[in-house]
Write an enzyme that holds these catalytic residues in place. Structure first.
Site, PDB file in Angstrom:
ATOM      1  N   ASP A  37       1.103  12.101  84.388  1.00 51.23           N
ATOM      2  CA  ASP A  37       0.313  13.020  85.157  1.00 51.23           C
ATOM      3  C   ASP A  37       0.828  13.317  86.570  1.00 51.23           C
ATOM      4  O   ASP A  37       0.415  12.635  87.545  1.00 51.23           O
ATOM      5  CB  ASP A  37      -1.321  12.417  85.051  1.00 51.23           C
ATOM      6  CG  ASP A  37      -1.416  12.587  83.566  1.00 51.23           C
ATOM      7  OD1 ASP A  37      -1.658  13.811  82.875  1.00 51.23           O
ATOM      8  OD2 ASP A  37      -1.798  11.577  83.093  1.00 51.23           O
ATOM      9  N   ASP A 177      -5.623  15.069  75.950  1.00 46.13           N
ATOM     10  CA  ASP A 177      -5.382  14.192  77.001  1.00 46.13           C
ATOM     11  C   ASP A 177      -6.748  14.171  77.790  1.00 46.13           C
ATOM     12  O   ASP A 177      -7.268  15.137  78.233  1.00 46.13           O
ATOM     13  CB  ASP A 177      -4.410  14.959  77.983  1.00 46.13           C
ATOM     14  CG  ASP A 177      -3.950  14.388  79.296  1.00 46.13           C
ATOM     15  OD1 ASP A 177      -4.599  13.358  79.576  1.00 46.13           O
ATOM     16  OD2 ASP A 177      -3.158  14.937  79.796  1.00 46.13           O
TER      17      ASP A 177
HETATM   18 ZN    ZN Z   1      -1.895  14.330  81.398  1.00 44.98          ZN
END
Ligand code: ZN
Length: 221
Positions: A37, A177
């Site tokens: 991320d 997610d």
């Molecule tokens: Zn992510």
């Protein structure tokens, strides 16, 4: 035959003093991808990791590196992430004035091309590019921080994108997610997701990473 379900631990919740070790533990426990991320402090308030970390992950595992770019103007960073070893590059529709061109650039760099959208962005925003993407990521929390609570109102979006992908015969992965745990996973799996990112539910699992992955994989049998 339906595609296999894939589990993608997000290193956002990893212990960075032991990153290589923890990635190896994920791999042994049955993780399919490692999710990274990337946050730039502009598109989202938090500031996380860049190509240096992707390069370190590349040395720690053979698994595909699933890089999620929560950054403004992602096109200026694509080459650096590709060179660092990213396997997939996923960009936000909100950050790409010319989304089709950005996705073509990702493919030209030899990476799988992914598109994603914030919880407040309607699915129609990405419909035109669905035929050209390898991956569609649905944010099931507002992006920016780990350990957030899953937003159930995002499940109909997963179902809508499943219908859209099926209607064009797309084999693209449908990934979720945010707030995914053994408790929330069945709902999005039933809605049609087939790739699952988990951060807190893996790296902060009380009995350890391997047990956390096992608990998630039990929901995917
Ligand atoms: Zn992510």
């Amino acid at each position: 035959m339906p595609l296999k379900y894939l589990l993608a631990p997000s290193i956002l919740s990893a212990d960075f003093t032991r990153l290589g070790e923890q990635i190896a533990e994920c791999e042994v426990a049955g993780a399919d991808w490692i999710h990274v991320d990337v946050m730039d402090g502009h598109f989202v308030p938090n500031l996380t990791m860049g190509p240096f970390i992707v390069e370190a992950c590349r040395r720690a595992t053979q698994l595909p590196l699933d890089v999620h770019l929560m950054v403004e103007s992602p096109e200026r960073l694509l080459e650096a992430f590709a060179k660092a070893g990213a396997s997939h590059l996923t960009v936000h529709v909100e950050t790409c004035p010319n989304l089709e061109r950005t996705l073509q650039e990702i493919k030209a760099l030899g990476c799988a091309a992914g598109v994603t959208l914030n919880p407040d962005t309607p699915v129609e925003a990405i419909e035109p590019v669905l035929p050209m993407v390898d991956l569609v990521l649905v944010l099931t929390v507002h992006p920016g921080y780990s350990s957030q609570v899953f937003l159930p109102e995002t499940t109909p979006k997963v179902a809508a994108l499943r219908r859209m992908l099926d209607s064009i015969g797309s084999p693209a992965r449908l990934e979720v997610d945010g707030g995914i745990s053994a408790q929330t996973l069945p709902e999005v799996r039933e809605a049609g997701a087939n790739a699952f990112v988990a951060a807190h539910a893996v790296f902060d699992y009380p009995e350890g990473i391997a047990a956390g992955i096992k608990a998630l994989l039990e929901q995917l049998d």
